[in-house]
Enzyme design. Structure first.
Site, short mmCIF file in Angstrom:
data_model
loop_
_atom_site.label_atom_id
_atom_site.label_comp_id
_atom_site.label_asym_id
_atom_site.label_seq_id
_atom_site.Cartn_x
_atom_site.Cartn_y
_atom_site.Cartn_z
N LYS A 54 28.33 50.05 42.45
CA LYS A 54 27.93 51.10 41.48
C LYS A 54 27.31 52.32 42.19
CE LYS A 54 28.36 48.32 37.69
NZ LYS A 54 28.80 48.33 36.37
N GLU B 156 44.02 27.98 48.04
CA GLU B 156 44.35 27.77 46.63
C GLU B 156 45.48 28.71 46.25
OE1 GLU B 156 40.02 27.38 44.62
OE2 GLU B 156 40.97 29.33 44.57
#
Lengths: 497, 497
Positions: free
Chosen positions: B402, B288
């Protein structure tokens, strides 16, 4: 008489008993076998194998087209000879072994197995066992009531055992269309642009010297056990027919709808039967399996052509079709499952795909395979091949099961085979939800309104409203998302006690 | 000077200001806009619209190719003019509005939007706003750095606003290849058999009288914010390159691997950068989005051709490529996203598809979209178009996020965008799990061994072993399946306390 079916005279000497042929199968081999939706499976050799392993234990990896008839999966499972099984099954005994972790089951999109073999991503079959009507002058194999993966299995295997089944009429020859995609990087388009296009040969082309054994048998295919529509499946059919009529009126579908695909089983068969009472004409099918309803529609003059990969019929319809094959032969083609389910063709033809859901959730995710997210039923089959690429992906199910203890519509699907991006239309006997162009919260409103059984509607609304209050694009309460399933496992019902 | 870009003289009178052009957009309209992965979006008119709605409130349904640059989704969201948005976005402000339920977001496979429009399953755009380099003598539109859905939007809309962006060099013309599939039931194969095949026209063919307004602008595309590989993404790349080298050695892949597709973002870009240090040559892309890594590979002589639907580059690479376009032009094609992502082509070419997962589970189900099953990140994008039909579907992610509070590998994916039937290879910085031909229990062993972060390995093994003890083809403990996610929401970590 029998030998007339082996038109390559040099192969006559390969005729032997099933017991003898079964000795070609050695411990650890990968075996590719014909058979799709309980049609056209090899019958004598696998049975002989199951007998033989009682004395001489061995384990094989078994790959087929799809499910086997004549209790073969049960017999092989009980014989202890199945180490691995792909890509589909429907047998109670095998299912138990799979869920116990005794047989490793690889549940695949049915168009993909031979593509993965071709790319050596799966181990090639050592031996293929293929049911046939006849062997041609060239030594090519004419399949019976299913094509399945038989062509590629025969091409990939080092040795082929052919089971010529004289219970199938020789007139079946000519029905099949064997096309094998070319190898990359020079692969060309699959040259099929209409459901009735013939693009291949009528027999499986292999060098005759690969045929290691030929066995004669006369055992019938199993009959379909599909039942007549009941009140609920008739209601599902009615909702769907009304919807399709409106799609035509709104010019979103052509008057003949475009090619139809219908999954196997009672509900999909009932939906197709529902088209008998519609005004649609010139219907066509481009499907995997052709069931009774296909031939009822042809008989009624509603359907002009059906392309499939297998034919499985009830006892009544079986004799009607196969004793009058000249009446149907110009309206039928049987193709390899790679072609009947090919994403390229599904998208090009604009198929209307109708498949059965085990459960679905309020956001349009469909579970086709796993009871309570853990226990395998049958497998995804071709539903994913069709749903992802179809013009319209429709899933049908009754809104409740087990006398209402189970709601088929749940807050969150416990396993996802078809996700929200692929599912267009959901139908239960309660009604039809059109999800096209809707965001998840909007889909939930439609599904709760139209598909959920009244006994579960308040319970579902309560979940949805509390989830929305917590927020998110697809609102869920993770600590309650499976509470209905957990309740079922603990208390035997999804109803709040 | 500017007017030279409008080669159809009859259209010169359509030039107006963005403010004037924005008045063509009325309340309730569906607007189809150019723009894909923050490249080639219309810039001036949507900004003028956002200004105008401050005085004259209105709501539109906005469809694009994919994400928009220049903070347009933020600006439009803040203006309150977005009622509905499809099929993809990456903006923080819009994301918040979607998760609050303020904007209805329809998250779609990127190849499917225009197919659904063509079949009238979605409302056709009333108006299209398309960024262009030029308008040809025939009045046809030459796109800029993305094709996206611009061609079909222009064809379907009643009116078209063209934004000629003079910041894009005129030399971009000739790069595009606009092919539109024919209508059913007479649709023919997409005649593309090699990544560098040209099958269409270099401009979007529409009747010039549909062009209602032409606006000039000179605002640049946003630059890519993709970062340099870090230790973890480099490790992911290394695992994958080693694996691909072995696939070639085992003859499961051609020496040049076959056409590559890579998703957008840091990890996929780093993986492609990893190929720079490999021995592979003659690489091609059929993807793409073309990012920095594509041009680094071309510069290094490793890649011979890249087909995409958009180009988004960092500031450094942007000037290098667009100031030396003659150097790259014969190695590039930009196509409509329907064709760059087409299932027919993806299957035919045998694409190696590399996309980023948000999380995946021990059985190989991938979540690409929803944080804790509820909050939308960006959308599925083209990952599903590629993964379902690819020769090999690879998903990459760091094993933790995180600072370790989140494990990207979880017992059960909280949302499923790519299910176990579609996922072949999973890679984290810990290692690579090859799931091909494995049953769920076997996949879990591979994933836990190779992909899970050591901090979570025992916790995962404990889950898996207890689930296996309870049984099932895909063993799960439904009452604990989301316990990691619930722990994260309650206590800020997935680690057992």
């Amino acid at each position: 008489m029998q030998l007339e079916r082996i038109r390559h005279a040099g192969l006559h000497e390969k005729v032997m008993s099933a017991e003898q042929a079964s000795e070609f199968i050695k411990d650890g081999m990968t075996v590719g076998m014909s058979g799709f939706t309980r049609a056209g499976e090899a019958k004598a050799v696998p049975k002989a194998l199951a007998e033989r392993v009682k004395e001489h234990p061995l384990k094989i990896n078994l790959m087929t087209g799809a499910s086997l008839g004549n209790d073969l999966d049960k017999i092989l499972t009980e014989s202890g000879s199945l180490a691995r099984r792909m890509p589909f099954q429907v047998d109670t005994t095998l299912r138990k072994a799979i869920n116990n972790g005794d047989v490793m089951f690889i549940d695949q999109h049915l168009s993909e197995t031979v593509e993965q073999l071709r790319n050596h991503q799966l181990k090639l079959p050592d031996i293929a066992i293929i049911e046939a009507i006849a062997i041609t002058e060239e030594g090519h194999i004419v399949p019976t009531t299913s094509v399945g993966n038989s062509a590629s299995f025969s091409i990939f295997a080092k040795q082929v055992i052919v089971e010529i089944n004289t219970s199938h009429k020789p007139e079946l020859e000519g029905l099949h269309d064997i096309y094998i995609p070319s190898y990359r990087p020079t692969r060309t388009p699959v040259p099929l642009v209409k459901v009735d296009d013939r693009i291949g040969s009528t027999a499986i082309p292999i060098p005759p010297e690969k045929i290691a054994a030929i066995v004669f048998t006369s055992q019938n295919d199993s009959y379909s056990t599909v039942g007549a529509p009941d009140e609920d499946t008739a209601a599902i059919a009615k909702h769907l027919v009304t919807f399709l009529e409106n799609e035509v009126a709104e010019k979103r579908l052509a008057p003949n709808l475009g090619p139809l695909q219908a999954g196997i089983g009672n509900i999909a068969n009932a939906v197709m039967m529902g088209l008998l009472d519609s005004d649609f004409t010139d219907l066509t099918m481009y499907s995997e399996v052709l069931q009774d309803s296909t031939f009822d529609l042809i008989d009624a003059g509603k359907m002009t052509f059906a392309s499939g990969c297998s034919v499985i019929l009830s006892e009544r319809m079986n004799s009607k079709v196969f004793d009058n094959l000249e009446h149907y032969k110009d309206k039928l083609i049987l193709r390899p499952q790679e072609i009947s389910n090919h994403p390229e063709i599904v998208r090009r033809l604009g198929i209307i795909a109708i498949n059965t859901a085990l459960e679905f959730d309020i956001y349009g995710n469909v579970n086709s395979t796993h009871v309570c997210g853990t226990r395998m039923m049958n497998g995804i089959g071709g539903s994913g091949d069709f749903a992802r690429n179809a013009n319209m992906a429709i899933f049908v199910t009754k809104s409740i099961a087990k006398d209402g203890a189970i709601s088929s519509v749940v807050p969150m699907a416990s396993h996802v085979d078809h996700n929200e991006h692929d599912v267009d239309i959901l139908v239960t006997e309660q009604g039809l939800a059109d999800l096209r162009g809707l965001a998840p919260r909007e889909r939930a409103v439609q599904i709760i309104k139209h598909c959920v059984h009244p006994d579960y509607r308040n319970q579902m609304l309560d979940y949805f409203e509390r989830a929305c209050a917590r927020g998110g694009h697809t609102p869920h309460l993770l600590d309650e998302a499976f509470s209905w399933h957990i309740n079922l496992e603990k208390n035997g019902t999804m109803k709040l006690l």
